[in-house]
Design a protein around this motif. Sequence first.
Motif, PDB file in Angstrom:
ATOM      1  N   PHE A  81      -2.114  21.397 -34.088  1.00  0.00           N
ATOM      2  CA  PHE A  81      -2.103  20.210 -33.229  1.00  0.00           C
ATOM      3  C   PHE A  81      -1.184  20.462 -32.055  1.00  0.00           C
ATOM      4  CE2 PHE A  81      -3.382  18.046 -37.154  1.00  0.00           C
ATOM      5  CZ  PHE A  81      -4.417  17.274 -36.653  1.00  0.00           C
ATOM      6  N   ASP A  82      -1.486  19.819 -30.943  1.00  0.00           N
ATOM      7  CA  ASP A  82      -0.545  19.832 -29.829  1.00  0.00           C
ATOM      8  C   ASP A  82      -0.396  18.412 -29.310  1.00  0.00           C
ATOM      9  OD1 ASP A  82       1.049  20.215 -27.689  1.00  0.00           O
ATOM     10  OD2 ASP A  82      -0.138  21.822 -26.773  1.00  0.00           O
ATOM     11  N   LEU A  83       0.712  17.781 -29.670  1.00  0.00           N
ATOM     12  CA  LEU A  83       0.954  16.414 -29.224  1.00  0.00           C
ATOM     13  C   LEU A  83       1.676  16.384 -27.884  1.00  0.00           C
ATOM     14  CD1 LEU A  83       2.062  14.786 -32.594  1.00  0.00           C
ATOM     15  CD2 LEU A  83      -0.195  14.851 -31.562  1.00  0.00           C
ATOM     16  N   SER A  84       2.026  17.554 -27.362  1.00  0.00           N
ATOM     17  CA  SER A  84       2.843  17.578 -26.151  1.00  0.00           C
ATOM     18  C   SER A  84       2.017  17.632 -24.871  1.00  0.00           C
ATOM     19  CB  SER A  84       3.804  18.771 -26.194  1.00  0.00           C
ATOM     20  OG  SER A  84       3.083  19.973 -26.006  1.00  0.00           O
ATOM     21  N   VAL A  85       0.688  17.723 -24.967  1.00  0.00           N
ATOM     22  CA  VAL A  85      -0.107  17.937 -23.745  1.00  0.00           C
ATOM     23  C   VAL A  85       0.057  16.784 -22.749  1.00  0.00           C
ATOM     24  CG1 VAL A  85      -1.838  19.570 -24.567  1.00  0.00           C
ATOM     25  CG2 VAL A  85      -2.188  17.137 -24.945  1.00  0.00           C
ATOM     26  N   GLY A  86       0.152  15.549 -23.246  1.00  0.00           N
ATOM     27  CA  GLY A  86       0.334  14.410 -22.340  1.00  0.00           C
ATOM     28  C   GLY A  86       1.616  14.550 -21.547  1.00  0.00           C
ATOM     29  N   SER A  87       2.682  14.954 -22.220  1.00  0.00           N
ATOM     30  CA  SER A  87       3.970  15.132 -21.539  1.00  0.00           C
ATOM     31  C   SER A  87       3.919  16.284 -20.547  1.00  0.00           C
ATOM     32  CB  SER A  87       5.074  15.393 -22.570  1.00  0.00           C
ATOM     33  OG  SER A  87       5.201  14.285 -23.425  1.00  0.00           O
ATOM     34  N   VAL A  88       3.173  17.327 -20.893  1.00  0.00           N
ATOM     35  CA  VAL A  88       3.059  18.466 -19.971  1.00  0.00           C
ATOM     36  C   VAL A  88       2.319  18.026 -18.702  1.00  0.00           C
ATOM     37  CG1 VAL A  88       2.112  20.788 -19.652  1.00  0.00           C
ATOM     38  CG2 VAL A  88       3.189  20.186 -21.819  1.00  0.00           C
ATOM     39  N   LEU A 144       6.882  16.708 -27.279  1.00  0.00           N
ATOM     40  CA  LEU A 144       6.361  15.534 -26.569  1.00  0.00           C
ATOM     41  C   LEU A 144       7.535  14.764 -25.957  1.00  0.00           C
ATOM     42  CD1 LEU A 144       3.864  12.900 -28.056  1.00  0.00           C
ATOM     43  CD2 LEU A 144       5.897  12.167 -26.882  1.00  0.00           C
ATOM     44  N   PHE A 145       8.560  14.477 -26.788  1.00  0.00           N
ATOM     45  CA  PHE A 145       9.690  13.668 -26.316  1.00  0.00           C
ATOM     46  C   PHE A 145      10.621  14.474 -25.412  1.00  0.00           C
ATOM     47  CE2 PHE A 145       8.295  11.208 -30.002  1.00  0.00           C
ATOM     48  CZ  PHE A 145       8.174   9.979 -29.387  1.00  0.00           C
ATOM     49  N   ILE A 240       0.005  31.487 -30.381  1.00  0.00           N
ATOM     50  CA  ILE A 240       0.778  31.295 -29.145  1.00  0.00           C
ATOM     51  C   ILE A 240      -0.171  31.155 -27.957  1.00  0.00           C
ATOM     52  CG2 ILE A 240       2.421  32.405 -27.585  1.00  0.00           C
ATOM     53  CD1 ILE A 240       3.711  33.634 -30.147  1.00  0.00           C
ATOM     54  N   VAL A 241      -1.207  32.000 -27.922  1.00  0.00           N
ATOM     55  CA  VAL A 241      -2.174  31.918 -26.823  1.00  0.00           C
ATOM     56  C   VAL A 241      -2.864  30.551 -26.816  1.00  0.00           C
ATOM     57  CG1 VAL A 241      -4.379  32.827 -25.984  1.00  0.00           C
ATOM     58  CG2 VAL A 241      -2.561  34.407 -26.639  1.00  0.00           C
ATOM     59  N   LEU A 242      -3.190  30.043 -27.999  1.00  0.00           N
ATOM     60  CA  LEU A 242      -3.862  28.734 -28.061  1.00  0.00           C
ATOM     61  C   LEU A 242      -2.962  27.621 -27.523  1.00  0.00           C
ATOM     62  CD1 LEU A 242      -5.713  28.947 -31.502  1.00  0.00           C
ATOM     63  CD2 LEU A 242      -6.754  28.763 -29.243  1.00  0.00           C
ATOM     64  N   PHE A 243      -1.684  27.660 -27.861  1.00  0.00           N
ATOM     65  CA  PHE A 243      -0.767  26.634 -27.340  1.00  0.00           C
ATOM     66  C   PHE A 243      -0.607  26.772 -25.824  1.00  0.00           C
ATOM     67  CE2 PHE A 243       0.574  26.179 -31.781  1.00  0.00           C
ATOM     68  CZ  PHE A 243       0.586  24.792 -31.864  1.00  0.00           C
ATOM     69  N   MET A 244      -0.641  28.009 -25.330  1.00  0.00           N
ATOM     70  CA  MET A 244      -0.559  28.208 -23.888  1.00  0.00           C
ATOM     71  C   MET A 244      -1.828  27.691 -23.213  1.00  0.00           C
ATOM     72  SD  MET A 244       1.277  31.944 -23.777  1.00  0.00           S
ATOM     73  CE  MET A 244       1.400  32.092 -21.997  1.00  0.00           C
ATOM     74  N   THR A 245      -2.955  27.796 -23.904  1.00  0.00           N
ATOM     75  CA  THR A 245      -4.211  27.303 -23.343  1.00  0.00           C
ATOM     76  C   THR A 245      -4.185  25.782 -23.184  1.00  0.00           C
ATOM     77  OG1 THR A 245      -5.342  29.110 -24.463  1.00  0.00           O
ATOM     78  CG2 THR A 245      -6.721  27.315 -23.628  1.00  0.00           C
ATOM     79  N   THR A 246      -3.686  25.079 -24.208  1.00  0.00           N
ATOM     80  CA  THR A 246      -3.642  23.616 -24.077  1.00  0.00           C
ATOM     81  C   THR A 246      -2.681  23.223 -22.960  1.00  0.00           C
ATOM     82  OG1 THR A 246      -1.968  23.495 -25.830  1.00  0.00           O
ATOM     83  CG2 THR A 246      -4.241  23.081 -26.469  1.00  0.00           C
ATOM     84  N   ALA A 247      -1.564  23.929 -22.851  1.00  0.00           N
ATOM     85  CA  ALA A 247      -0.616  23.609 -21.781  1.00  0.00           C
ATOM     86  C   ALA A 247      -1.237  23.901 -20.417  1.00  0.00           C
ATOM     87  CB  ALA A 247       0.672  24.406 -21.966  1.00  0.00           C
ATOM     88  N   GLY A 248      -2.006  24.988 -20.337  1.00  0.00           N
ATOM     89  CA  GLY A 248      -2.687  25.321 -19.089  1.00  0.00           C
ATOM     90  C   GLY A 248      -3.707  24.258 -18.702  1.00  0.00           C
ATOM     91  N   ALA A 249      -4.436  23.737 -19.701  1.00  0.00           N
ATOM     92  CA  ALA A 249      -5.406  22.672 -19.447  1.00  0.00           C
ATOM     93  C   ALA A 249      -4.683  21.419 -18.957  1.00  0.00           C
ATOM     94  CB  ALA A 249      -6.213  22.374 -20.708  1.00  0.00           C
ATOM     95  N   ALA A 250      -3.515  21.143 -19.541  1.00  0.00           N
ATOM     96  CA  ALA A 250      -2.731  19.978 -19.110  1.00  0.00           C
ATOM     97  C   ALA A 250      -2.317  20.141 -17.654  1.00  0.00           C
ATOM     98  CB  ALA A 250      -1.497  19.820 -20.003  1.00  0.00           C
ATOM     99  N   GLU A 270       0.422   9.933 -20.363  1.00  0.00           N
ATOM    100  CA  GLU A 270       0.816   9.337 -21.645  1.00  0.00           C
ATOM    101  C   GLU A 270      -0.412   9.069 -22.515  1.00  0.00           C
ATOM    102  OE1 GLU A 270       4.861   6.879 -22.101  1.00  0.00           O
ATOM    103  OE2 GLU A 270       3.339   5.929 -20.867  1.00  0.00           O
ATOM    104  N   GLN A 271      -0.285   9.386 -23.777  1.00  0.00           N
ATOM    105  CA  GLN A 271      -1.336   9.180 -24.795  1.00  0.00           C
ATOM    106  C   GLN A 271      -2.550  10.094 -24.625  1.00  0.00           C
ATOM    107  OE1 GLN A 271      -2.474   5.098 -25.275  1.00  0.00           O
ATOM    108  NE2 GLN A 271      -0.509   4.545 -26.164  1.00  0.00           N
ATOM    109  N   ARG A 272      -2.523  10.942 -23.616  1.00  0.00           N
ATOM    110  CA  ARG A 272      -3.686  11.816 -23.411  1.00  0.00           C
ATOM    111  C   ARG A 272      -3.872  12.788 -24.582  1.00  0.00           C
ATOM    112  NH1 ARG A 272      -6.274  11.844 -18.408  1.00  0.00           N
ATOM    113  NH2 ARG A 272      -6.221   9.675 -17.761  1.00  0.00           N
ATOM    114  N   GLU A 273      -2.768  13.133 -25.247  1.00  0.00           N
ATOM    115  CA  GLU A 273      -2.879  14.043 -26.397  1.00  0.00           C
ATOM    116  C   GLU A 273      -3.787  13.439 -27.466  1.00  0.00           C
ATOM    117  OE1 GLU A 273       0.046  13.047 -25.130  1.00  0.00           O
ATOM    118  OE2 GLU A 273       0.760  11.508 -26.496  1.00  0.00           O
ATOM    119  N   PHE A 274      -3.671  12.109 -27.627  1.00  0.00           N
ATOM    120  CA  PHE A 274      -4.500  11.465 -28.657  1.00  0.00           C
ATOM    121  C   PHE A 274      -5.958  11.378 -28.212  1.00  0.00           C
ATOM    122  CE2 PHE A 274      -0.238   9.570 -29.479  1.00  0.00           C
ATOM    123  CZ  PHE A 274      -0.024  10.232 -30.666  1.00  0.00           C
ATOM    124  N   PHE A 275      -6.171  11.076 -26.937  1.00  0.00           N
ATOM    125  CA  PHE A 275      -7.550  11.024 -26.433  1.00  0.00           C
ATOM    126  C   PHE A 275      -8.228  12.377 -26.627  1.00  0.00           C
ATOM    127  CE2 PHE A 275      -7.980   7.021 -23.910  1.00  0.00           C
ATOM    128  CZ  PHE A 275      -6.766   6.478 -24.274  1.00  0.00           C
TER     129      PHE A 275
END
Lengths: 347, 284
Positions: A81-88, A144-145, A240-250, A270-275
């Motif tokens: 899971f990546d809950l931090s994408v909204g914050s990124v 996220l926080f 690690i690459v997958l987490f970098m991919t979500t951050a890149g998409a953000a 905000e809340q985009r991680e859940f969407f």
Amino acid sequence: MATTTGKADERLSAASPVVRLLRRPEVGAIAGTIVVWLFFALTAGERGFLSLRGTANYLEVAAQYGILALAVCLLMIGGQFDLSVGSVIGAAGMITALLSVHYGWNIWAALVVSLAVSLLIGAVNGLLVVRTKLPSFIITLASLFIVRGATIGITRLVTGRTQVGGLGDVAGYETAFGLFASNIPVAEAQFSLAIVWWLALAGVATYVLLYTRPGNWIFGIGGDEKAALNVGVPVDRMKIVLFMTTAGAAWLVATIQILDSRSADVLRGEQREFFAIIAAVIGGTLLTGGYGSVIGAVFGALILGMVQQGIVFTGVDSDWFLVFLGAMLIIAVLVNNYIRRRASEAK
Amino acid sequence: MSSSGRVPALEVRDVYKYFGSVIALSGVSMRVYPGEVMCLLGDNGAGKSTLIKTLAGVHQPSQGDYLVDGQRVTFNSPRDALNRGIATVYQDLAMIPLMSVTRNFFMGSEPVTGRGLFRRFDVRRAREITRAELLKMGIDIRDPDQPVGTLSGGERQSVAIARAVYFGAKVLILDEPTSALGVTQSGTVLRYIARARARGIAVIFITHNPHHAYPIGDRFTILKRGKTLGTFTKAELPREEMIRMMSGGEELERLEHELREYSDDSGLQTLADAIREEEKFDHL
């Protein structure tokens, strides 16, 4: 012994085309898209939902959800899971705005730096998950926080405010706008370039997932991490690459947003991680990993976009969108579980 | 089988493994030659799992030598071991239930086609190879695209062995391959092991079931409390003696005595029956 190779096995007939179709993870989302579209075509068709302008409108919303959902879908198939994408999204947008507006950089230089910072956040998420062996849910809940808090803190420290405007006047804005946020006129409607980014990246993500070695590894890591490790899959590196991919998409979503609105806000995303998670799950991705489809996530995001804008067209208060979102999530999970059970029992 | 003058495909000499204060292996020595089945027998807690993981490159020995083809090696990961041709088929099979047979077969070693950015997983070739390889081992799979979760235990085991053989395993380590299987399926798996041996592969067959080990094994190494008690050929070690060494003489005699109370038969016969019952292995 090789005599049977050419002939079709008589036991194969058991897997009928219908079962084969139902085995596909995205089938629920496609059916859902049709149902949702029909519903709004009937209830709001006269008020513009069916018009080209209405279509451009919900596609643009869907595209922003969709870009994020693509990356999140890959990550979830990999069991994370990546809950931090909204914050990124908030951080990336603000970094670009601060550097270009406040410090007078060319926006392209600012974009490169904000991309680098985003990828770094993703890499740190991934490294922490790999090293600590803690669930990614916890690690990214923390980031996220941390990321949101740092974005607000630093922005206030530098500018004294939480918003930065005037992005339209910085050097390089026109070309950046042209690449990320311009519109393509079709008849009387303006189709956002974000839609093109969304669909093109969906093509890339599908290709990677189904037709490359790393794609096979993503399924393997999510399906059974230990098993994947035992056959030599570079599990840690892939995570690690997958987490970098979500951050890149953000970062991409943030860039599209700030160029479109010419301003950045610390609370963006905000809340985009859940969407994104909901779009992936509606698209047939398993919360437990190892199973899912990028095409499904595309349709999941399309459903979200259609409903969010469709509700506006019907004239109902748009607050009800969130109620729908929750209900849709439960239904999607139940339907997916049912389909998967049927598919894997079909011997 | 004469083994003098030949180089073992795999050998460990006096290997120790500590986990903190726990001594998991305390002096393990064994060797396996190409084209033979070496059965590693041990009761639960004898150190079988630790030894397998050490051989497979998951753990590093705390002390002692590990040799492949007569050369000393140090493996830092399972990948290192695989690169030297040492393939391990685990009890839990390392198969991913929701993925297709083909994708499982090639997991981690996918065939590729094209170059540069267009280097891609050759799905079609993978499918063809999977089907052909399985047929070569006598496994007739219905559909290489079906999820592994829909296969039976014996089929899964066979796919895992076929995979290891296809990827050029010179040493095949099988962790309790028959323990969860019924009679017919166990027979099938034993047959694949024989085929692998016929292809010149060195097989280490780990089991706690002497009835599965005896028919297929060429040599037998007994592991007890983290120590090897020596290696024996089939001629040197009658079945009864093997069972005796595995579980410890006195314990067995006590059990034999107990069992005699329930039956007029000879104690060992009763014990053998009991073991068979326990293993759901009831041919004869």
